[in-house]
Design a protein around this motif. Structure first.
Motif, short mmCIF file in Angstrom:
data_model
loop_
_atom_site.label_atom_id
_atom_site.label_comp_id
_atom_site.label_asym_id
_atom_site.label_seq_id
_atom_site.Cartn_x
_atom_site.Cartn_y
_atom_site.Cartn_z
N TYR A 134 0.85 -1.21 0.00
CA TYR A 134 0.00 0.00 0.00
C TYR A 134 0.88 1.24 0.00
CZ TYR A 134 -3.12 -3.36 2.45
OH TYR A 134 -3.83 -4.45 2.85
N ARG A 137 2.43 1.99 -3.30
CA ARG A 137 1.51 2.57 -4.29
C ARG A 137 1.32 4.06 -4.06
NH1 ARG A 137 -2.30 -0.91 -7.02
NH2 ARG A 137 -4.01 0.50 -6.61
N LEU B 80 -6.85 -5.20 -8.63
CA LEU B 80 -7.70 -4.76 -7.51
C LEU B 80 -6.98 -3.57 -6.87
CD1 LEU B 80 -7.36 -7.10 -4.38
CD2 LEU B 80 -5.62 -6.85 -6.12
N ASP B 81 -7.66 -2.87 -5.95
CA ASP B 81 -6.95 -1.94 -5.09
C ASP B 81 -6.69 -2.68 -3.78
OD1 ASP B 81 -6.53 -0.10 -2.91
OD2 ASP B 81 -6.85 1.46 -4.40
N PRO B 82 -5.46 -3.13 -3.54
CA PRO B 82 -5.22 -4.03 -2.40
C PRO B 82 -5.58 -3.39 -1.06
CG PRO B 82 -3.12 -3.35 -3.41
CD PRO B 82 -4.22 -2.89 -4.32
N GLU B 83 -5.28 -2.11 -0.89
CA GLU B 83 -5.55 -1.45 0.39
C GLU B 83 -7.05 -1.39 0.66
OE1 GLU B 83 -3.81 2.39 0.69
OE2 GLU B 83 -4.16 2.50 2.85
N ASP B 122 -3.52 -20.14 -1.68
CA ASP B 122 -2.99 -19.18 -0.71
C ASP B 122 -1.52 -18.89 -1.02
OD1 ASP B 122 -3.24 -17.55 1.56
OD2 ASP B 122 -2.24 -19.05 2.78
N GLN B 126 0.06 -15.30 -2.29
CA GLN B 126 1.17 -14.62 -1.61
C GLN B 126 2.30 -14.30 -2.59
OE1 GLN B 126 2.59 -16.19 2.19
NE2 GLN B 126 0.61 -17.15 2.52
N VAL B 129 1.43 -11.25 -4.55
CA VAL B 129 1.59 -10.03 -3.75
C VAL B 129 3.07 -9.66 -3.69
CG1 VAL B 129 1.30 -8.99 -1.47
CG2 VAL B 129 -0.48 -10.47 -2.38
N SER B 130 3.93 -10.67 -3.48
CA SER B 130 5.38 -10.41 -3.44
C SER B 130 5.84 -9.85 -4.77
CB SER B 130 6.16 -11.70 -3.18
OG SER B 130 5.91 -12.16 -1.89
N SER B 132 4.19 -8.27 -7.03
CA SER B 132 3.70 -6.91 -7.22
C SER B 132 4.56 -5.93 -6.41
CB SER B 132 2.23 -6.89 -6.83
OG SER B 132 1.90 -5.74 -6.13
N ASN B 133 5.05 -6.40 -5.26
CA ASN B 133 5.96 -5.61 -4.44
C ASN B 133 7.30 -5.35 -5.14
OD1 ASN B 133 6.38 -4.35 -1.98
ND2 ASN B 133 5.68 -6.12 -0.83
N TYR B 134 7.89 -6.40 -5.74
CA TYR B 134 9.17 -6.24 -6.45
C TYR B 134 9.00 -5.26 -7.62
CZ TYR B 134 9.66 -11.10 -4.68
OH TYR B 134 9.65 -12.22 -3.92
N ARG B 137 8.80 -1.71 -6.53
CA ARG B 137 10.09 -1.12 -6.14
C ARG B 137 10.90 -0.70 -7.36
NH1 ARG B 137 12.41 -2.42 -0.93
NH2 ARG B 137 14.42 -2.89 -1.84
N HIS B 138 10.93 -1.56 -8.39
CA HIS B 138 11.67 -1.21 -9.60
C HIS B 138 11.02 0.00 -10.30
CE1 HIS B 138 14.61 -4.39 -9.57
NE2 HIS B 138 13.67 -5.26 -9.27
N ARG B 139 9.68 -0.01 -10.31
CA ARG B 139 8.99 1.10 -10.96
C ARG B 139 9.26 2.41 -10.22
NH1 ARG B 139 5.67 3.90 -13.92
NH2 ARG B 139 3.50 4.33 -13.39
N LEU B 140 9.24 2.36 -8.88
CA LEU B 140 9.55 3.57 -8.10
C LEU B 140 10.96 4.05 -8.40
CD1 LEU B 140 8.98 5.65 -5.89
CD2 LEU B 140 9.73 3.98 -4.20
#
Lengths: 192, 192
Positions: A134, A137, B80-83, B122, B126, B129-130, B132-134, B137-140
């Motif tokens: 979150y 994003r 989706l909007d995860p938050e 499950d 997970q 989600v991981s 999407s996290n990586y 970070r690269h996109r940021l």
């Protein structure tokens, strides 16, 4: 160091006292001096790290050598390179101490075992990953959409405790602007 | 629609044929027309959505009304909007169809039940989600550190299939630059 981590677990997680002890048993304390690296570009991230006291930054270096900071990790937070940790790949990022920093570390094998044995830790860990998602994003959206002035105001609002602990060039490296631009913004605000 | 999703599950997950059937039973198909909203700012995101065919964008709107795109969701991906989904909070983002789009949707109650009953789902969830996290970070890091030219090159390299499906103003909104800047970059490349 363990006492601070136990307090954190009691207040922030649903782990039982016995489970907290079990997590603590596998932790290794470490102290980083100011400017010491926890992780360097090209290495594999082999630990989850919890910050007891101090402050770290996670950053990457652009082709021209300029540093850009992904996030700061103060006390009572976790840090790692999730991609490198989970996939055992060389990281493109660095994690370095801004101040003298006390941490607890778990290697992947030990932490994976704890996740299997303690369902409440697994749930908490998933919650942390979601939360980092979150925050990422929102940070991406702010980075894309805000003016330099708005970015600085947003940073000051959301990180009041960090401000006096950070040299200006690091705040600029986090906001993705030059030190000159940041100095101009701060100067304009003082005269507002 | 279900057949495409079954193929995706067989090739991308470790679910058994019976588990795939179980997941499909709780899915609702939906077709979005071009420009139709899947989620609007202020709403609560109540579904996980898998794209069978078509293309969506997730975006936010700055104070001056300018749109900034967080990511594109083509066929064989989830959105989706995860938050908003996990915390049941009003989203600040929008998800809208760029083309006519066929999706499958699961409401949170149904999907949570599937996650409890199917450990392989499950684990896969997970993993997503991981990942999407990586990617985040690269996109940021790219957004913070790259020149407009580098951002465009990076986009072309990583999204060759998307390029002809996107109007230029959306590519600019994804890269965080004006349409004028993007047009200048593309023009310079044609004459290189």
């Amino acid at each position: 160091m363990i006492a601070e981590f136990q307090t954190y677990c009691r207040t922030m997680t649903h782990l039982t006292p016995e489970e907290i002890d079990q997590v603590c048993t596998l932790a290794t304390p470490r102290t980083l001096q100011k400017n010491e690296d926890l992780l360097k570009q090209g290495q594999i991230c082999r630990h989850k790290t919890f910050i007891i006291k101090g402050l770290l930054r996670s950053y990457g270096t652009a082709a021209d050598g300029t540093e850009y900071i992904l996030h700061f990790s103060p006390e009572r937070s976790w840090t790692l390179d999730p991609e490198s940790y989970h996939l055992l790949t060389a990281t493109r990022f660095n994690i370095t101490a801004i101040e003298r920093t006390d941490v607890l570390q778990w290697n992947k094998e030990a932490f994976d075992r704890l996740l299997r044995e303690i369902p409440a830790l697994d749930r908490y860990s998933q919650l942390m990953v979601s939360k980092s998602n979150y925050i990422g994003r929102h940070r991406l959206f702010t980075t894309l959409s805000s003016t330099p002035e708005e970015k600085y105001d947003d940073f000051v609002r959301n990180n009041p405790g960090l401000l006096p602990r950070l040299p200006l060039h690091m705040i600029a490296a986090y906001l993705g602007m030059s030190l000159k631009t940041l100095t101009r913004i701060r100067h304009a605000q003082l005269h507002r």
